[in-house]
Design a protein around this motif. Structure first.
Motif, PDB file in Angstrom:
ATOM      1  N   GLY A  80      -2.594   4.265  -5.697  1.00 26.67           N
ATOM      2  CA  GLY A  80      -3.054   3.595  -4.484  1.00 26.67           C
ATOM      3  C   GLY A  80      -3.992   2.440  -4.769  1.00 26.67           C
ATOM      4  O   GLY A  80      -3.843   1.344  -4.206  1.00 26.67           O
ATOM      5  N   TYR A  81      -4.965   2.652  -5.640  1.00 27.95           N
ATOM      6  CA  TYR A  81      -5.960   1.613  -5.906  1.00 27.95           C
ATOM      7  C   TYR A  81      -5.470   0.566  -6.901  1.00 27.95           C
ATOM      8  O   TYR A  81      -6.005  -0.553  -6.932  1.00 27.95           O
ATOM      9  CB  TYR A  81      -7.258   2.249  -6.409  1.00 27.95           C
ATOM     10  N   SER A  82      -4.482   0.890  -7.721  1.00 23.11           N
ATOM     11  CA  SER A  82      -3.988  -0.090  -8.695  1.00 23.11           C
ATOM     12  C   SER A  82      -3.409  -1.316  -7.998  1.00 23.11           C
ATOM     13  O   SER A  82      -3.519  -2.440  -8.517  1.00 23.11           O
ATOM     14  CB  SER A  82      -2.924   0.549  -9.596  1.00 23.11           C
ATOM     15  N   ALA A  83      -2.803  -1.118  -6.829  1.00 23.67           N
ATOM     16  CA  ALA A  83      -2.229  -2.252  -6.101  1.00 23.67           C
ATOM     17  C   ALA A  83      -3.315  -3.203  -5.611  1.00 23.67           C
ATOM     18  O   ALA A  83      -3.157  -4.427  -5.669  1.00 23.67           O
ATOM     19  CB  ALA A  83      -1.404  -1.743  -4.919  1.00 23.67           C
ATOM     20  N   PHE A  84      -4.434  -2.655  -5.132  1.00 20.97           N
ATOM     21  CA  PHE A  84      -5.533  -3.502  -4.675  1.00 20.97           C
ATOM     22  C   PHE A  84      -6.244  -4.166  -5.861  1.00 20.97           C
ATOM     23  O   PHE A  84      -6.618  -5.342  -5.796  1.00 20.97           O
ATOM     24  CB  PHE A  84      -6.535  -2.674  -3.868  1.00 20.97           C
TER      25      PHE A  84
ATOM     26  N   GLU B 241       2.956  -4.782  -2.740  1.00 23.13           N
ATOM     27  CA  GLU B 241       3.040  -4.844  -1.288  1.00 23.13           C
ATOM     28  C   GLU B 241       3.354  -3.481  -0.671  1.00 23.13           C
ATOM     29  O   GLU B 241       2.802  -3.120   0.379  1.00 23.13           O
ATOM     30  CB  GLU B 241       4.101  -5.862  -0.867  1.00 23.13           C
ATOM     31  N   ILE B 242       4.237  -2.719  -1.307  1.00 25.56           N
ATOM     32  CA  ILE B 242       4.607  -1.404  -0.763  1.00 25.56           C
ATOM     33  C   ILE B 242       3.450  -0.423  -0.853  1.00 25.56           C
ATOM     34  O   ILE B 242       3.112   0.269   0.125  1.00 25.56           O
ATOM     35  CB  ILE B 242       5.850  -0.848  -1.490  1.00 25.56           C
ATOM     36  N   VAL B 243       2.822  -0.349  -2.016  1.00 26.27           N
ATOM     37  CA  VAL B 243       1.733   0.617  -2.203  1.00 26.27           C
ATOM     38  C   VAL B 243       0.548   0.286  -1.305  1.00 26.27           C
ATOM     39  O   VAL B 243      -0.080   1.180  -0.730  1.00 26.27           O
ATOM     40  CB  VAL B 243       1.304   0.654  -3.685  1.00 26.27           C
ATOM     41  N   ARG B 244       0.245  -1.009  -1.138  1.00 29.56           N
ATOM     42  CA  ARG B 244      -0.871  -1.395  -0.275  1.00 29.56           C
ATOM     43  C   ARG B 244      -0.609  -1.060   1.187  1.00 29.56           C
ATOM     44  O   ARG B 244      -1.551  -0.928   1.977  1.00 29.56           O
ATOM     45  CB  ARG B 244      -1.136  -2.895  -0.414  1.00 29.56           C
ATOM     46  N   GLY B 245       0.642  -0.905   1.561  1.00 29.75           N
ATOM     47  CA  GLY B 245       0.982  -0.597   2.947  1.00 29.75           C
ATOM     48  C   GLY B 245       0.983   0.884   3.274  1.00 29.75           C
ATOM     49  O   GLY B 245       1.167   1.255   4.440  1.00 29.75           O
ATOM     50  N   VAL B 246       0.762   1.734   2.263  1.00 30.02           N
ATOM     51  CA  VAL B 246       0.772   3.190   2.481  1.00 30.02           C
ATOM     52  C   VAL B 246      -0.669   3.698   2.508  1.00 30.02           C
ATOM     53  O   VAL B 246      -1.432   3.438   1.573  1.00 30.02           O
ATOM     54  CB  VAL B 246       1.556   3.912   1.359  1.00 30.02           C
ATOM     55  N   PRO B 247      -1.086   4.418   3.546  1.00 30.42           N
ATOM     56  CA  PRO B 247      -2.445   4.982   3.584  1.00 30.42           C
ATOM     57  C   PRO B 247      -2.683   5.927   2.415  1.00 30.42           C
ATOM     58  O   PRO B 247      -1.756   6.622   1.963  1.00 30.42           O
ATOM     59  CB  PRO B 247      -2.481   5.738   4.925  1.00 30.42           C
ATOM     60  N   ILE B 248      -3.903   5.955   1.916  1.00 33.24           N
ATOM     61  CA  ILE B 248      -4.248   6.795   0.766  1.00 33.24           C
ATOM     62  C   ILE B 248      -3.958   8.264   1.053  1.00 33.24           C
ATOM     63  O   ILE B 248      -3.463   9.000   0.188  1.00 33.24           O
ATOM     64  CB  ILE B 248      -5.727   6.611   0.379  1.00 33.24           C
ATOM     65  N   LEU B 249      -4.246   8.717   2.284  1.00 30.95           N
ATOM     66  CA  LEU B 249      -4.020  10.121   2.631  1.00 30.95           C
ATOM     67  C   LEU B 249      -2.533  10.471   2.547  1.00 30.95           C
ATOM     68  O   LEU B 249      -2.158  11.532   2.020  1.00 30.95           O
ATOM     69  CB  LEU B 249      -4.559  10.410   4.032  1.00 30.95           C
ATOM     70  N   VAL B 250      -1.681   9.587   3.071  1.00 32.98           N
ATOM     71  CA  VAL B 250      -0.229   9.813   2.991  1.00 32.98           C
ATOM     72  C   VAL B 250       0.223   9.807   1.542  1.00 32.98           C
ATOM     73  O   VAL B 250       1.065  10.625   1.127  1.00 32.98           O
ATOM     74  CB  VAL B 250       0.520   8.738   3.798  1.00 32.98           C
TER      75      VAL B 250
ATOM     76  N   ILE C  88      10.697  -9.558 -13.255  1.00 25.45           N
ATOM     77  CA  ILE C  88       9.447  -8.820 -13.457  1.00 25.45           C
ATOM     78  C   ILE C  88       8.451  -9.161 -12.352  1.00 25.45           C
ATOM     79  O   ILE C  88       7.763  -8.279 -11.819  1.00 25.45           O
ATOM     80  CB  ILE C  88       8.854  -9.138 -14.845  1.00 25.45           C
ATOM     81  N   ARG C  89       8.372 -10.443 -11.976  1.00 29.15           N
ATOM     82  CA  ARG C  89       7.454 -10.846 -10.905  1.00 29.15           C
ATOM     83  C   ARG C  89       7.819 -10.184  -9.590  1.00 29.15           C
ATOM     84  O   ARG C  89       6.949  -9.732  -8.845  1.00 29.15           O
ATOM     85  CB  ARG C  89       7.475 -12.367 -10.741  1.00 29.15           C
ATOM     86  N   GLU C  90       9.119 -10.104  -9.288  1.00 28.40           N
ATOM     87  CA  GLU C  90       9.551  -9.506  -8.025  1.00 28.40           C
ATOM     88  C   GLU C  90       9.273  -8.008  -8.001  1.00 28.40           C
ATOM     89  O   GLU C  90       8.861  -7.460  -6.966  1.00 28.40           O
ATOM     90  CB  GLU C  90      11.045  -9.765  -7.815  1.00 28.40           C
ATOM     91  N   ILE C  91       9.475  -7.346  -9.124  1.00 26.41           N
ATOM     92  CA  ILE C  91       9.202  -5.905  -9.197  1.00 26.41           C
ATOM     93  C   ILE C  91       7.707  -5.642  -8.990  1.00 26.41           C
ATOM     94  O   ILE C  91       7.310  -4.730  -8.252  1.00 26.41           O
ATOM     95  CB  ILE C  91       9.680  -5.327 -10.548  1.00 26.41           C
TER      96      ILE C  91
END
Length: 270
Positions: A145-149, A85-94, A76-79
């Motif tokens: 997008g914002y849930s990751a931050f 990490e993945i979502v934070r690396g994607v621009p909001i516009l994309v 669960i921690r790894e998921i």
């Protein structure tokens, strides 16, 4: 005894208020500006709706992800870490484009598959991709997008509570949920609220990106009006004024809240 820090007069705020008063007077006395503001009024409601709904959902999802990152199960921690990490690396516009044109059809297909017994029985109708409006596609994208931050904000706030207090609560017989509710969460909330407020202000600004999907927010209505009247200077003055009014006022509120929490913490220590 340390000398109290002298508070400086916020000159920038006084200048901003003066400019706001001048611009408000211009809007009320100039027919062109009044017409533009009247046209953009509907967009204010859409902007606030998208922002508030997206932020509320992002907080719920972010808290769930933060709790998952502190789970006992490594899987669960790894998921949860992978998601963050993945979502934070994607621009909001994309992310907006991806959810709107790739994720939405897949989500509709998943819904129809899950509800196929009820659809076949005629209880509910089959959902079509066009039934999922662009407004809700934008809300889903901003939520993800914002849930990751926000998850990182929650995680940092929770981890700021010393492990000794958690161990003491557990030794007194409190369950994991009771420990989190009565010991960890009240203390973590003081550290969470200021950055959470900053993220809310940032979401108001990023909500302007939903205009690329045709959502009738302030930016989109301003773009349509300026392209039809060629009043680009006047229109985008009003657009900027509306966004600044919302973001600056909320930033001041967040700053006041942060100072209040600091004073409360200092008083408790004394």
């Amino acid at each position: 005894m340390p000398q109290a820090k002298k508070r400086e007069l916020p000159i920038w705020l006084l200048v901003a208020i003066l400019l706001a008063v001048v611009f408000f007077w211009l809007i009320t006395t100039n027919g062109q500006y009044a017409q533009i503001l009247n046209t953009l009024q509907k967009g204010i409601g859409v902007t606030l709706f998208v922002t508030f709904v997206s932020f509320a959902l992002a907080c719920i999802l972010g808290l769930a992800v933060a709790m998952a990152r502190g789970a006992r199960s490594r899987a669960i921690r790894e998921i949860a870490t992978f998601y963050t990490e993945i979502v934070r690396g994607v621009p909001i516009l994309v992310l907006l484009f991806y959810i709107a044109f790739v994720g939405a059809p897949q989500l509709v297909a998943l819904y129809n598959f899950a509800m196929s017994p009820f659809i076949d029985a005629g209880v509910i109708e089959k959902l079509l991709v066009r039934d999922l409006s662009m407004t809700w596609r934008a809300i889903i994208a901003l939520t993800i997008g914002y849930s990751a931050f926000i998850a990182e904000i929650f995680r940092a706030g929770i981890e700021s509570v010393s492990s000794g207090q958690v161990e003491a609560a557990r030794a007194l017989g409190l369950s994991r949920w009771q420990t989190f509710r009565f010991v960890v969460w009240p203390q973590a909330l003081k550290n969470i609220l200021p950055p959470l407020g900053n993220d809310f202000v940032a979401m108001i600004k990023d909500s302007a990106l939903v205009s690329v999907l045709g959502v009738q927010d302030i930016t989109q209505l301003g773009k349509i009006y300026s392209s039809s009247t060629f009043q680009f200077f006047e229109t985008y003055n009003v657009v900027a004024f509306l966004y600044l009014t919302m973001t600056v006022s909320l930033s001041l509120f967040v700053r006041a809240l942060e100072n209040h929490l600091k004073r409360s913490h200092t008083n408790q220590q004394n």
